[in-house]
Design an enzyme around this catalytic site. Structure first.
Site, PDB file in Angstrom:
ATOM      1  N   GLU A 161     -27.704 -17.367  14.076  1.00  0.00           N
ATOM      2  CA  GLU A 161     -27.795 -17.447  12.613  1.00  0.00           C
ATOM      3  C   GLU A 161     -27.904 -16.079  11.943  1.00  0.00           C
ATOM      4  O   GLU A 161     -28.863 -15.780  11.230  1.00  0.00           O
ATOM      5  CB  GLU A 161     -28.956 -18.373  12.224  1.00  0.00           C
ATOM      6  CG  GLU A 161     -28.770 -19.772  12.784  1.00  0.00           C
ATOM      7  CD  GLU A 161     -29.931 -20.723  12.541  1.00  0.00           C
ATOM      8  OE1 GLU A 161     -30.893 -20.325  11.839  1.00  0.00           O
ATOM      9  OE2 GLU A 161     -29.902 -21.845  13.057  1.00  0.00           O
ATOM     10  N   ASN A 202     -24.154 -17.940  17.652  1.00  0.00           N
ATOM     11  CA  ASN A 202     -24.364 -19.352  17.349  1.00  0.00           C
ATOM     12  C   ASN A 202     -24.833 -19.495  15.906  1.00  0.00           C
ATOM     13  O   ASN A 202     -25.684 -18.730  15.450  1.00  0.00           O
ATOM     14  CB  ASN A 202     -25.432 -19.893  18.315  1.00  0.00           C
ATOM     15  CG  ASN A 202     -25.575 -21.404  18.280  1.00  0.00           C
ATOM     16  OD1 ASN A 202     -24.610 -22.132  18.490  1.00  0.00           O
ATOM     17  ND2 ASN A 202     -26.791 -21.884  18.026  1.00  0.00           N
ATOM     18  N   HIS A 238     -24.661 -29.264  12.715  1.00  0.00           N
ATOM     19  CA  HIS A 238     -25.675 -30.118  12.086  1.00  0.00           C
ATOM     20  C   HIS A 238     -25.060 -30.634  10.789  1.00  0.00           C
ATOM     21  O   HIS A 238     -25.037 -29.925   9.776  1.00  0.00           O
ATOM     22  CB  HIS A 238     -26.945 -29.316  11.785  1.00  0.00           C
ATOM     23  CG  HIS A 238     -27.708 -28.879  12.989  1.00  0.00           C
ATOM     24  ND1 HIS A 238     -28.281 -29.763  13.878  1.00  0.00           N
ATOM     25  CD2 HIS A 238     -27.999 -27.643  13.464  1.00  0.00           C
ATOM     26  CE1 HIS A 238     -28.898 -29.101  14.839  1.00  0.00           C
ATOM     27  NE2 HIS A 238     -28.732 -27.805  14.616  1.00  0.00           N
ATOM     28  N   GLU A 267     -25.081 -28.001  18.792  1.00  0.00           N
ATOM     29  CA  GLU A 267     -26.327 -28.630  18.327  1.00  0.00           C
ATOM     30  C   GLU A 267     -26.012 -29.851  17.464  1.00  0.00           C
ATOM     31  O   GLU A 267     -26.594 -30.053  16.404  1.00  0.00           O
ATOM     32  CB  GLU A 267     -27.180 -27.628  17.536  1.00  0.00           C
ATOM     33  CG  GLU A 267     -27.507 -26.345  18.277  1.00  0.00           C
ATOM     34  CD  GLU A 267     -28.438 -25.416  17.517  1.00  0.00           C
ATOM     35  OE1 GLU A 267     -29.127 -25.898  16.577  1.00  0.00           O
ATOM     36  OE2 GLU A 267     -28.499 -24.228  17.862  1.00  0.00           O
ATOM     37  N   ASP A 269     -25.658 -33.087  15.423  1.00  0.00           N
ATOM     38  CA  ASP A 269     -26.240 -34.326  14.923  1.00  0.00           C
ATOM     39  C   ASP A 269     -25.614 -34.626  13.561  1.00  0.00           C
ATOM     40  O   ASP A 269     -25.081 -33.733  12.900  1.00  0.00           O
ATOM     41  CB  ASP A 269     -27.770 -34.309  14.863  1.00  0.00           C
ATOM     42  CG  ASP A 269     -28.376 -33.058  14.233  1.00  0.00           C
ATOM     43  OD1 ASP A 269     -27.747 -32.473  13.326  1.00  0.00           O
ATOM     44  OD2 ASP A 269     -29.474 -32.663  14.643  1.00  0.00           O
TER      45      ASP A 269
END
Length: 347
Positions: A161, A202, A238, A267, A269
């Protein structure tokens, strides 16, 4: 990714079937219901889940974790606050527990994460740092942690990030003190400590082509041109139903592949505003299918990791009040429509 024997795939598949209540006579069950990892392996991909130490006491949970997936990511156990809580004092307890579990289950590990602005210990965030002192601290942390796990993990999220939504550098401790060169330094130190681990940058909200993903593309192109060791870009994915699906994801994955980089969905979801309805769950299932198909369509997209597999242990409700139901298994560990959509995409 190293291949697994037929015996291990069968054992993993049957364990997952028992855990999800879908078991039939052994040989027939395996033929009808291979695991997500087994289906992904047919495409030369992995299919993984994040996990965290507190839930490892849940035996029903760990049966599915050990059966359906061939890659796991420690959600928190390898972050700085957990691994170096006091300066120069390292604690590998949580990370080791997950690595050992993965080895027991014949799984690989995506190690996460070395350099981040969040979940840092107080001694680091409250310190008065010169560039030279902070650079030495960062190098020691990266080198010590990677050497500890050398040969035990598949890859590292080295820097996590680093950019704002508009493509500018995030004003972190690292950036403000060391400048943008900290990213290249971190990658070089990581490679020196373990030349065989895959090294990733990432981030979230880089699935679509836009200012933030453009910034990563420019950075990756520059790093590659300068010979900095970088193997891949992690797209956290996400996602939230209310914000729309990132339709440019396949094109975005391809342009990073064009730089000679692997990509991965790291990651995943797909949250929704509660309560969950049949319509929302059906849309969620469609998004999981599309995400998986996008990865399968790009040769250098190496795999998909969901950010834990069950709503029982999802991070979403605590961080997004009124939202949740983001994962392919519900809070009772029962598969949701998204689970079947993943299977259909991987077939």
């Amino acid at each position: 990714m190293p291949s697994k024997s037929t015996r291990l795939r069968v054992a993993g598949a049957l364990a997952a079937l028992v855990a999800t209540g879908l078991a039939a006579p052994a040989a027939q069950a395996h033929e009808r219901q291979p695991t997500l990892a087994g289906l992904a392996e047919r495409h030369g991909r992995y299919f993984g889940s994040a996990t965290d130490n507190p839930e490892l006491t849940d035996s029903a949970y760990t049966r599915i974790l050990g059966g359906e997936f061939d890659m796991i990511t420690p959600g928190n156990g390898m972050k700085w606050y957990a691994t170096e809580p006091q300066q120069g004092v390292f604690d590998w307890t949580n990370g080791d527990q997950i690595v050992n579990l993965a080895r027991k289950n014949h799984q690989e590990v995506r190690a996460h994460t070395l350099v981040w602005h969040s979940q840092l210990p107080d001694w680091l965030t409250s310190g008065q740092w010169t560039a030279s002192r902070l650079r030495a601290v960062l190098k020691k942390h990266i080198t010590t942690e990677i050497r500890h796990y050398r040969g035990k993990v598949y890859s590292w999220d080295v820097v996590n990030e680093a950019f704002n939504e508009d493509g500018t550098y995030r004003e972190t401790l690292w950036y403000k003190t060391l400048g943008p060169g900290y990213i290249a330094d971190a990658l070089r130190w990581a490679h020196e400590a373990d030349p065989h681990a895959k090294l990733y940058l990432n981030d979230y909200n880089i699935e679509a082509v836009g200012p933030k993903s453009d910034a990563y593309y420019a950075l990756a192109k520059d790093l590659k041109a300068r010979g900095v060791p970088l193997d891949g870009i992690g797209f956290q994915a996400h996602l939230a139903l209310q914000y729309g699906y990132p339709t440019s994801l396949p094109d975005n994955l391809r342009r990073f592949s064009g730089l000679g980089l692997d990509t991965a969905l790291t990651e995943v979801d797909v949250r929704m505003q509660l309560p969950a309805t049949e319509e929302k769950l059906a849309e969620q299932a469609s998004w999981y299918r599309q995400l998986t198909e996008a990865c399968l369509a790009v040769r250098r997209c190496v795999g998909v990791t969901i950010w834990d597999y069950t709503d029982k242990y999802s991070w979403i409700p605590a961080f997004f009040p009124g939202e949740g139901a983001a994962l392919p298994w519900d809070e009772r560990l029962d598969p949701k429509p998204a689970y079947q959509a993943l299977r259909e995409a991987l077939r």
